[in-house]
Design a protein around this motif. Sequence first.
Motif, PDB file in Angstrom:
ATOM      1  N   SER A  73       8.672  -7.396   0.890  1.00 12.48           N
ATOM      2  CA  SER A  73       9.014  -7.830  -0.338  1.00 12.48           C
ATOM      3  C   SER A  73       9.865  -6.760  -0.855  1.00 12.48           C
ATOM      4  CB  SER A  73       8.161  -8.305  -1.402  1.00 12.48           C
ATOM      5  OG  SER A  73       7.251  -7.446  -1.622  1.00 12.48           O
ATOM      6  N   GLY A  74       9.911  -5.418  -0.494  1.00 12.07           N
ATOM      7  CA  GLY A  74      10.630  -4.389  -1.099  1.00 12.07           C
ATOM      8  C   GLY A  74      10.019  -3.806  -2.344  1.00 12.07           C
ATOM      9  N   ALA A  75       8.583  -4.385  -2.663  1.00 11.82           N
ATOM     10  CA  ALA A  75       8.035  -3.609  -3.632  1.00 11.82           C
ATOM     11  C   ALA A  75       7.750  -2.169  -3.468  1.00 11.82           C
ATOM     12  CB  ALA A  75       6.598  -4.402  -3.832  1.00 11.82           C
ATOM     13  N   GLN A  76       7.731  -1.408  -4.735  1.00 10.94           N
ATOM     14  CA  GLN A  76       7.457  -0.145  -4.623  1.00 10.94           C
ATOM     15  C   GLN A  76       6.215   0.459  -4.937  1.00 10.94           C
ATOM     16  OE1 GLN A  76       9.938  -0.420  -7.722  1.00 10.94           O
ATOM     17  NE2 GLN A  76      11.832  -0.518  -6.644  1.00 10.94           N
ATOM     18  N   ALA A  77       5.257  -0.358  -5.516  1.00 11.56           N
ATOM     19  CA  ALA A  77       3.992  -0.051  -5.857  1.00 11.56           C
ATOM     20  C   ALA A  77       3.172  -1.596  -5.802  1.00 11.56           C
ATOM     21  CB  ALA A  77       4.157   0.330  -7.331  1.00 11.56           C
ATOM     22  N   ILE A  78       1.742  -1.105  -5.882  1.00  8.81           N
ATOM     23  CA  ILE A  78       0.616  -2.336  -5.592  1.00  8.81           C
ATOM     24  C   ILE A  78      -0.233  -1.993  -6.816  1.00  8.81           C
ATOM     25  CG2 ILE A  78      -1.234  -3.247  -4.374  1.00  8.81           C
ATOM     26  CD1 ILE A  78       0.234  -2.555  -1.902  1.00  8.81           C
ATOM     27  N   HIS A  79      -0.300  -3.145  -7.639  1.00  8.53           N
ATOM     28  CA  HIS A  79      -1.316  -3.177  -8.425  1.00  8.53           C
ATOM     29  C   HIS A  79      -2.467  -3.985  -7.956  1.00  8.53           C
ATOM     30  CE1 HIS A  79      -3.316  -3.663 -12.134  1.00  8.53           C
ATOM     31  NE2 HIS A  79      -2.714  -2.751 -13.173  1.00  8.53           N
ATOM     32  N   PRO A  80      -3.702  -3.373  -8.029  1.00  6.80           N
ATOM     33  CA  PRO A  80      -4.915  -4.070  -7.372  1.00  6.80           C
ATOM     34  C   PRO A  80      -5.467  -4.924  -8.364  1.00  6.80           C
ATOM     35  CG  PRO A  80      -5.512  -1.897  -8.038  1.00  6.80           C
ATOM     36  CD  PRO A  80      -4.252  -1.929  -8.214  1.00  6.80           C
ATOM     37  N   GLY A  81      -5.529  -4.754  -9.756  1.00  7.00           N
ATOM     38  CA  GLY A  81      -6.315  -5.708 -10.747  1.00  7.00           C
ATOM     39  C   GLY A  81      -7.679  -5.033 -10.487  1.00  7.00           C
ATOM     40  N   TYR A  82      -8.748  -5.821 -10.799  1.00  4.50           N
ATOM     41  CA  TYR A  82     -10.123  -5.430 -10.641  1.00  4.50           C
ATOM     42  C   TYR A  82     -10.871  -5.964  -9.668  1.00  4.50           C
ATOM     43  CZ  TYR A  82     -10.679  -9.415 -13.711  1.00  4.50           C
ATOM     44  OH  TYR A  82     -10.657 -10.654 -14.683  1.00  4.50           O
ATOM     45  N   GLY A  83     -11.991  -5.754  -8.927  1.00  2.25           N
ATOM     46  CA  GLY A  83     -12.560  -6.190  -7.928  1.00  2.25           C
ATOM     47  C   GLY A  83     -11.765  -6.162  -6.750  1.00  2.25           C
ATOM     48  N   PHE A  84     -11.958  -7.014  -5.632  1.00  4.85           N
ATOM     49  CA  PHE A  84     -11.146  -6.764  -4.313  1.00  4.85           C
ATOM     50  C   PHE A  84     -10.858  -5.152  -3.823  1.00  4.85           C
ATOM     51  CE2 PHE A  84      -9.693 -11.136  -5.877  1.00  4.85           C
ATOM     52  CZ  PHE A  84     -10.460 -11.805  -5.059  1.00  4.85           C
ATOM     53  N   LEU A  85      -9.511  -4.855  -3.614  1.00  8.04           N
ATOM     54  CA  LEU A  85      -9.638  -3.373  -3.121  1.00  8.04           C
ATOM     55  C   LEU A  85      -9.175  -2.430  -4.223  1.00  8.04           C
ATOM     56  CD1 LEU A  85      -7.121  -4.820  -0.492  1.00  8.04           C
ATOM     57  CD2 LEU A  85      -9.266  -3.876  -0.241  1.00  8.04           C
ATOM     58  N   SER A  86      -9.694  -2.952  -5.502  1.00  9.25           N
ATOM     59  CA  SER A  86      -9.128  -1.766  -6.720  1.00  9.25           C
ATOM     60  C   SER A  86      -9.856  -0.634  -6.422  1.00  9.25           C
ATOM     61  CB  SER A  86      -9.672  -2.561  -8.016  1.00  9.25           C
ATOM     62  OG  SER A  86     -10.921  -2.902  -8.091  1.00  9.25           O
ATOM     63  N   GLU A  87     -11.156  -0.638  -5.980  1.00  6.56           N
ATOM     64  CA  GLU A  87     -11.815   0.668  -5.850  1.00  6.56           C
ATOM     65  C   GLU A  87     -12.153   1.019  -4.525  1.00  6.56           C
ATOM     66  OE1 GLU A  87     -14.502   1.521  -9.487  1.00  6.56           O
ATOM     67  OE2 GLU A  87     -14.870  -0.486  -9.036  1.00  6.56           O
ATOM     68  N   ASN A  88     -11.065   0.799  -3.755  1.00 10.70           N
ATOM     69  CA  ASN A  88     -11.340   0.944  -2.265  1.00 10.70           C
ATOM     70  C   ASN A  88     -10.548   2.261  -1.837  1.00 10.70           C
ATOM     71  OD1 ASN A  88     -10.793   1.044   0.385  1.00 10.70           O
ATOM     72  ND2 ASN A  88     -11.604  -1.295   0.801  1.00 10.70           N
TER      73      ASN A  88
END
Length: 678
Positions: A73-88
Amino acid sequence: MFTKILIANRGEIACRVAATARRLGIRTVAVYSEADAGAKHVAVCDEAILLGPAPARDSYLRGDRIIEAARASGAQAIHPGYGFLSENAEFAEVCAAAGLVFIGPPAGSMRAMGSKSAAKQLMEGANVPLVPGYHGDDQDPQLIQREADRIGYPVLLKASAGGGGKGMRVVERSEDLQAALASCKREAISSFGDDKVLVEKYLTRPRHIEIQVFADTHGNCVYLHERDCSVQRRHQKVLEEAPAPGMPAERRAAMGEAAVAAARAVGYVGAGTVEFIANQDGSFYFMEMNTRLQVEHPVTEMITGTDLVEWQLRVAAGQPLPKRQDELAIHGHAIEARVYAENPEKGFLPSTGTLRCMDTPAHAAFALGGDAAAPAAVRIDSGVRAGDAISPFYDPMIAKLIVWGADREQALARMAQALAEFHIVGLATNIAFLKRLVEGDAFARADLDTGLIERNHASLFPPAAPAPLDALALAGVFLAASGNPASPAANPADPWAGTHGWRMNGSYRRVLSFADESSAAAGGDNAYRIGLTYGRDSWTLDAQGASHALQLVTDDGGRLAIRLDGRAVRGTVRRDGDVLHVFCGGAHHQLAWNDPLAHAGEHEAAGGRLTAPMPGKVVAVIAANGQAVKKGEPLVIMEAMKMEHTIAAPSDGLVEEVLYQVGDQVADGAPLLAFKAA
Ligand code: MV4
């Protein structure tokens, strides 16, 4: 600044991140599972990419697919929110390797805080206060025994790799230690794959106070003050507030500085939370650091006038922090309540199903709509809309309700009012429980500690009360008049134009019966019968053994204003099938209406006649004389109270004779046709 980001999450946090991105002119890419194709977070983002099947491990935890989606999609950054992959930490590294900015701390900071005992050793070196305890690598049971004896009982054994209360044992006496240690290690190895434990002095009435910190890549690090999250249930936060009640300015500064020292010790960048456990006397100790934006961050945003997601985006893009420490004052008081699809009366069992209706409090702003510097008094962060499903795949949170007040008292009053105006139909929720909690004495006095809910169990789970007269009156008016209020366009003087049921020749009385589902759920079996006698523009309500004067004042799509014995009563009625949900006085009453028309004729076949269950007009005759019919086949359609009602065959049988024609007026109880059951 970025021009496009991918939001690697769902629900309210994905919507909340999208709201800030939109305000900053940043395009958003949603990712979603097969269960979430129609979800709100997909709708609010500019683009959306399917990850996979509903289970999180096949979708929101698929780091590889998320990175692929970001690149595609051409995104430059990923916001992980909380839970899931946020502290991985590994995911953060894979993002970097793929040329994507992970909007979160460096992997090294996450790893340093991942192990409790390693983190405590680091914190000790940084002069962050720790609970008296032992967190060494040597796990010799005799050494642990000596350390526990030295610390003094009660002690708490904690799995070093644990979290959220898992793998903890309170030990009251020296002679109980070895057995507890063995059991704690067994749980630790099976839950976390690591049997390392640490020992701490056990605090008996602790408060959970956490500090929001923020660091940038230019060496700045600030604290945005504290949140008190002491009101928890089984390690799930229920209410969060900022600032912490009773916090003196010097202790606030000391905790803030300790939190900044903790962040600096692990080279932190971005939003983080340093969790402390505090004694009632105010002494505080480092517990752990959450290396992500937290669910409860809105209360901090409200009292500091900041948008923490905007800060995250700026820091991730390499910009300096928007504010210095001396620019971060506290303005007013904020409280957050987590509204869940769960049943407090049934041990908080999650409730899944369709959210049939969701009325939100008046004047609420959604996810930071408006100006961060002038917070709305009521904010709702939600990832669902009416019609959406709460599925068993993810957290059953419906919304976060956040209120602001000039002081705690005002915030509390607003919270109670907002909860009263938050109406949900279709699922069990904790709204009434939350309302009792915020209106209860202990919370009002800010007598906070982590045992508040358990200690106040009796007042938080009162026996179900029967529906009050106001609720019955609202239900009666709703059935008698709502949805077809006397139209102001019609001639108000025309007695034939009204829909109120008034008759020129004698009054018309209707009896309505309800089963109270709200109290039946708690073991009661309340049934109500009310009588409504139609007058010219009012009714006489017979209920609870007395007669009352009843009038409809306004009807705004089920939001009713009525007068009951001259008293103004307001409430909202929502109908879900046979059940009327009456919201009034802050309570939610579920009245199952025993509609005689809905089941007309079901019990009458034996008598050989099918009678009109109400006065009305025949609008269609479907059955012919002598016709054989199957059970459930429609025979006659009547119109009563502006609604059509089908009289169906109660069983297989023979229609001997239809006694009326289309257009005929039929009296209550009149035989409609002669029917012979097969
Ligand atoms: C403690 C404690 C008492 N003394 N440590 C629970 C989860 C983890 N984050 C830390 N926890 C606790 N650690 C000592 N030395 C009591 C708790 C605790 C707790 C802490 C914060 C919020 C809610 C809690 C509920 C029960 C126990």
